[in-house]
Design a protein around this motif. Structure first.
Motif, PDB file in Angstrom:
ATOM      1  N   ILE A   1      -7.333 -11.399 -24.909  1.00 49.04           N
ATOM      2  CA  ILE A   1      -8.099 -12.505 -24.325  1.00 49.04           C
ATOM      3  C   ILE A   1      -7.666 -12.739 -22.883  1.00 49.04           C
ATOM      4  N   ILE A   2      -6.341 -12.799 -22.660  1.00 48.88           N
ATOM      5  CA  ILE A   2      -5.835 -13.079 -21.319  1.00 48.88           C
ATOM      6  C   ILE A   2      -6.279 -11.987 -20.339  1.00 48.88           C
ATOM      7  N   SER A   3      -6.116 -10.717 -20.729  1.00 52.96           N
ATOM      8  CA  SER A   3      -6.438  -9.655 -19.770  1.00 52.96           C
ATOM      9  C   SER A   3      -7.947  -9.596 -19.500  1.00 52.96           C
ATOM     10  N   ASN A   4      -8.738  -9.867 -20.547  1.00 54.93           N
ATOM     11  CA  ASN A   4     -10.196  -9.902 -20.315  1.00 54.93           C
ATOM     12  C   ASN A   4     -10.568 -11.026 -19.362  1.00 54.93           C
ATOM     13  N   GLN A   5      -9.911 -12.173 -19.553  1.00 57.94           N
ATOM     14  CA  GLN A   5     -10.175 -13.325 -18.689  1.00 57.94           C
ATOM     15  C   GLN A   5      -9.835 -12.982 -17.229  1.00 57.94           C
ATOM     16  N   VAL A   6      -8.693 -12.351 -17.023  1.00 58.64           N
ATOM     17  CA  VAL A   6      -8.255 -12.004 -15.669  1.00 58.64           C
ATOM     18  C   VAL A   6      -9.266 -11.053 -15.018  1.00 58.64           C
ATOM     19  N   LEU A   7      -9.685 -10.030 -15.793  1.00 53.21           N
ATOM     20  CA  LEU A   7     -10.649  -9.064 -15.233  1.00 53.21           C
ATOM     21  C   LEU A   7     -11.984  -9.726 -14.927  1.00 53.21           C
ATOM     22  N   ALA A   8     -12.404 -10.655 -15.833  1.00 55.32           N
ATOM     23  CA  ALA A   8     -13.685 -11.348 -15.610  1.00 55.32           C
ATOM     24  C   ALA A   8     -13.601 -12.233 -14.373  1.00 55.32           C
ATOM     25  N   ASP A   9     -12.467 -12.944 -14.228  1.00 48.46           N
ATOM     26  CA  ASP A   9     -12.279 -13.793 -13.035  1.00 48.46           C
ATOM     27  C   ASP A   9     -12.407 -12.953 -11.776  1.00 48.46           C
ATOM     28  N   ARG A  10     -11.739 -11.785 -11.782  1.00 46.04           N
ATOM     29  CA  ARG A  10     -11.770 -10.963 -10.572  1.00 46.04           C
ATOM     30  C   ARG A  10     -13.172 -10.418 -10.304  1.00 46.04           C
ATOM     31  N   ALA A  11     -13.867 -10.028 -11.377  1.00 46.67           N
ATOM     32  CA  ALA A  11     -15.216  -9.470 -11.200  1.00 46.67           C
ATOM     33  C   ALA A  11     -16.129 -10.514 -10.558  1.00 46.67           C
ATOM     34  N   ILE A  12     -16.051 -11.760 -11.030  1.00 46.43           N
ATOM     35  CA  ILE A  12     -16.910 -12.810 -10.472  1.00 46.43           C
ATOM     36  C   ILE A  12     -16.479 -13.140  -9.047  1.00 46.43           C
TER      37      ILE A  12
ATOM     38  N   GLU B   1     -11.366   5.798 -12.189  1.00 44.73           N
ATOM     39  CA  GLU B   1     -10.012   6.304 -12.399  1.00 44.73           C
ATOM     40  C   GLU B   1      -9.012   5.155 -12.439  1.00 44.73           C
ATOM     41  N   LEU B   2      -7.863   5.474 -13.004  1.00 43.74           N
ATOM     42  CA  LEU B   2      -6.817   4.460 -13.195  1.00 43.74           C
ATOM     43  C   LEU B   2      -6.217   4.022 -11.858  1.00 43.74           C
ATOM     44  N   MET B   3      -6.265   2.704 -11.566  1.00 48.19           N
ATOM     45  CA  MET B   3      -5.675   2.197 -10.320  1.00 48.19           C
ATOM     46  C   MET B   3      -4.440   1.373 -10.590  1.00 48.19           C
ATOM     47  N   GLY B   4      -4.482   0.648 -11.682  1.00 52.21           N
ATOM     48  CA  GLY B   4      -3.354  -0.234 -11.974  1.00 52.21           C
ATOM     49  C   GLY B   4      -3.445  -0.722 -13.401  1.00 52.21           C
ATOM     50  N   ALA B   5      -2.690  -1.784 -13.663  1.00 48.32           N
ATOM     51  CA  ALA B   5      -2.699  -2.340 -15.014  1.00 48.32           C
ATOM     52  C   ALA B   5      -2.431  -3.837 -14.957  1.00 48.32           C
ATOM     53  N   ILE B   6      -2.951  -4.517 -15.959  1.00 46.39           N
ATOM     54  CA  ILE B   6      -2.577  -5.925 -16.108  1.00 46.39           C
ATOM     55  C   ILE B   6      -1.495  -5.953 -17.169  1.00 46.39           C
ATOM     56  N   ARG B   7      -0.351  -6.462 -16.786  1.00 44.44           N
ATOM     57  CA  ARG B   7       0.766  -6.530 -17.728  1.00 44.44           C
ATOM     58  C   ARG B   7       0.859  -7.959 -18.256  1.00 44.44           C
ATOM     59  N   VAL B   8       0.759  -8.110 -19.583  1.00 43.28           N
ATOM     60  CA  VAL B   8       0.845  -9.435 -20.202  1.00 43.28           C
ATOM     61  C   VAL B   8       2.106  -9.478 -21.049  1.00 43.28           C
ATOM     62  N   GLU B   9       2.769 -10.617 -21.034  1.00 45.60           N
ATOM     63  CA  GLU B   9       3.948 -10.785 -21.879  1.00 45.60           C
ATOM     64  C   GLU B   9       3.824 -12.074 -22.675  1.00 45.60           C
TER      65      GLU B   9
ATOM     66  N   PHE C   1     -12.376 -16.088   6.429  1.00 47.71           N
ATOM     67  CA  PHE C   1     -12.058 -15.073   5.419  1.00 47.71           C
ATOM     68  C   PHE C   1     -11.233 -15.673   4.270  1.00 47.71           C
ATOM     69  N   ILE C   2     -11.391 -15.065   3.115  1.00 47.21           N
ATOM     70  CA  ILE C   2     -10.608 -15.542   1.957  1.00 47.21           C
ATOM     71  C   ILE C   2      -9.739 -14.401   1.419  1.00 47.21           C
ATOM     72  N   LEU C   3      -8.921 -14.737   0.372  1.00 46.93           N
ATOM     73  CA  LEU C   3      -7.987 -13.762  -0.222  1.00 46.93           C
ATOM     74  C   LEU C   3      -8.718 -12.532  -0.755  1.00 46.93           C
ATOM     75  N   LEU C   4      -8.030 -11.375  -0.752  1.00 42.13           N
ATOM     76  CA  LEU C   4      -8.531 -10.198  -1.466  1.00 42.13           C
ATOM     77  C   LEU C   4      -8.529 -10.525  -2.966  1.00 42.13           C
ATOM     78  N   PRO C   5      -9.427  -9.863  -3.738  1.00 39.16           N
ATOM     79  CA  PRO C   5      -9.431 -10.138  -5.192  1.00 39.16           C
ATOM     80  C   PRO C   5      -8.048 -10.007  -5.822  1.00 39.16           C
ATOM     81  N   ALA C   6      -7.280  -8.962  -5.445  1.00 46.07           N
ATOM     82  CA  ALA C   6      -5.948  -8.774  -6.045  1.00 46.07           C
ATOM     83  C   ALA C   6      -5.010  -9.913  -5.666  1.00 46.07           C
ATOM     84  N   GLN C   7      -5.159 -10.406  -4.447  1.00 46.46           N
ATOM     85  CA  GLN C   7      -4.314 -11.532  -4.024  1.00 46.46           C
ATOM     86  C   GLN C   7      -4.689 -12.803  -4.773  1.00 46.46           C
ATOM     87  N   PHE C   8      -5.993 -12.940  -5.008  1.00 46.07           N
ATOM     88  CA  PHE C   8      -6.483 -14.100  -5.760  1.00 46.07           C
ATOM     89  C   PHE C   8      -5.867 -14.081  -7.177  1.00 46.07           C
ATOM     90  N   ILE C   9      -5.908 -12.892  -7.799  1.00 51.48           N
ATOM     91  CA  ILE C   9      -5.330 -12.755  -9.143  1.00 51.48           C
ATOM     92  C   ILE C   9      -3.852 -13.083  -9.136  1.00 51.48           C
TER      93      ILE C   9
END
Ligand code: HEC
Length: 348
Positions: A44-55, A206-214, A81-89
């Motif tokens: 749920i958390i990782s899907n939420q993060v990806l959805a936030d970034r997509a929007i 292709e693989l760029m990175g990963a969301i690591r959840v703990e 200008f605003i933050l890059l998506p990765a910076q926003f995350i």
């Protein structure tokens, strides 16, 4: 071992078996449930993060781009200008990690990190990253269908779920911007320093990175253990009460009657002895009578007649005694057989 001992042993064995087995089953199902639930939350958390970034990328940044600005790594210094998506995350992640007091945390990670704090850092990062790379090597090419990589482990005496979800080049801008960064001399130097081949160029998906959840699972585990203990304790109390009641019934309606039937048997054999004794007496008197008859035939004496009467009296008494013993025996038999009938439930 007596019949009571055998019953007690049997019940103790049964009791241990049931309590042990219940403990094992509860423990196993608790573990499965907790792990399944933790995994679900990580999903749920990782899907939420990806959805936030997509929007954020598709609606917010895109809008600003249409208006003439957009997102920029140094947006703080650039008006409009605003933050890059990765910076926003990363900003949201930092806020979450700081606010939720150890409920969960997440971070962006990559072997090709542009931000120094987002590289592969510990053994889980390297292990999970290899797992994602292996999927890519074995032909994983669409953005969906990636298997998340996870493990349950102990960190600082805390049981945690560590979880990795692939972050892929889902749109052309990811590819263009990151490919451009990889050509930058500073980034190339950073790769060489980290032992990674410089000049990486991505294609779509292709693989760029990963969301690591703990997610720590200590608290929920402790709660599950409490529940398990209460259940097992209730089971123990229920079983002890039930077994005690069963023991009482068994002792009263089976063991005790069997034991008194044993006593009956002993008294039977005593009574049979008495009957045998009486019969012997009868035989002896009969023998004596025969002697007296023979004496009477030769002497025709009066004394012998008197003796004969006495003998007959004694015989009658012995016979009476023997009959009484036989009667007693019969009554005892009747008593015992009705008791046995009661045990096996033939009579009320
Ligand atoms: C305009 C350029 C740009 C675009 C477009 C872009 N990125 Fe990035 N990305 C960056 C920069 C710069 C960072 C480092 C940000 C920071 O300092 O936190 C970054 C960070 C990341 C990270 C974290 C690891 C790291 O490098 O620190 C991942 C993963 C990532 N980007 C994936 C993507 C994906 C997937 C897309 C497309 C959906 C994407 N990026 C689009 C520039 C970009």
């Amino acid at each position: 071992m007596g019949i009571r001992g055998k019953f007690r042993l049997l019940m103790a064995g049964f009791f241990l078996l049931i309590v042990g087995f219940s403990y094992f089953l509860i423990e196993r199902s608790n573990k499965q449930l907790i792990e399944l639930e933790a995994l679900r939350i990580a999903d749920i958390i990782s899907n939420q993060v990806l959805a936030d970034r997509a929007i954020y990328t598709g609606k917010v940044v895109q809008k600003l781009k249409a208006d003439g600005t957009g997102s920029d790594r140094h947006s703080a210094k650039k008006s409009g200008f605003i933050l890059l998506p990765a910076q926003f995350i990363r900003s949201v992640a930092d806020k979450v990690n700081e606010q939720n007091r150890g409920l969960y945390s997440y971070h962006l990670r990559s072997k090709w990190n542009l931000n120094e704090t987002q590289g592969l850092q510990d053994d889980f990062d390297s292990w999970a990253w290899q797992g994602l790379e292996a999927q890519e090597k074995s032909g994983q090419s669409s953005s969906s269908g990636w298997q998340s990589i996870y493990r349950f482990t102990e960190v600082n005496n805390q049981e945690v779920l560590q979880y990795y979800k692939a972050d892929t080049a889902s749109a052309q801008p990811c590819v263009s911007c990151h490919n451009a960064y990889e050509q930058n001399p500073d980034v190339k130097a950073m790769r060489v320093a980290a032992g990674v081949k410089p000049g990486k160029q991505w294609k779509l998906n292709e693989l760029m990175g990963a969301i690591r959840v703990e997610i720590p699972i200590n608290t929920v585990k402790a709660m599950a253990n409490d529940g398990r203990n209460t259940l097992v304790l209730s089971l123990i109390i229920l079983f002890i009460t039930g077994f005690a009641a069963m023991m009482v019934v068994i002792i009263k309606s089976i063991i005790n009657p069997i034991e008194s039937s044993m006593e009956d048997l002993t008294s039977f054999s005593k009574k049979i002895d008495s009957v045998v004794e009486c019969s012997r007496d009868l035989l002896k008197t009969a023998d004596e009578q025969v002697h007296i008859y023979e004496g009477a035939r030769t002497n025709k004496g009066k004394a012998s007649i008197n003796e004969l009467i006495k003998m007959a009296d004694r015989s009658a008494m012995s016979a009476e005694e023997s009959a009484a013993h036989c009667l007693e025996l019969k009554e005892s038999f009747a008593e015992s057989s009705s008791r046995f009938a009661k045990i096996i439930g033939l009579k009320k």
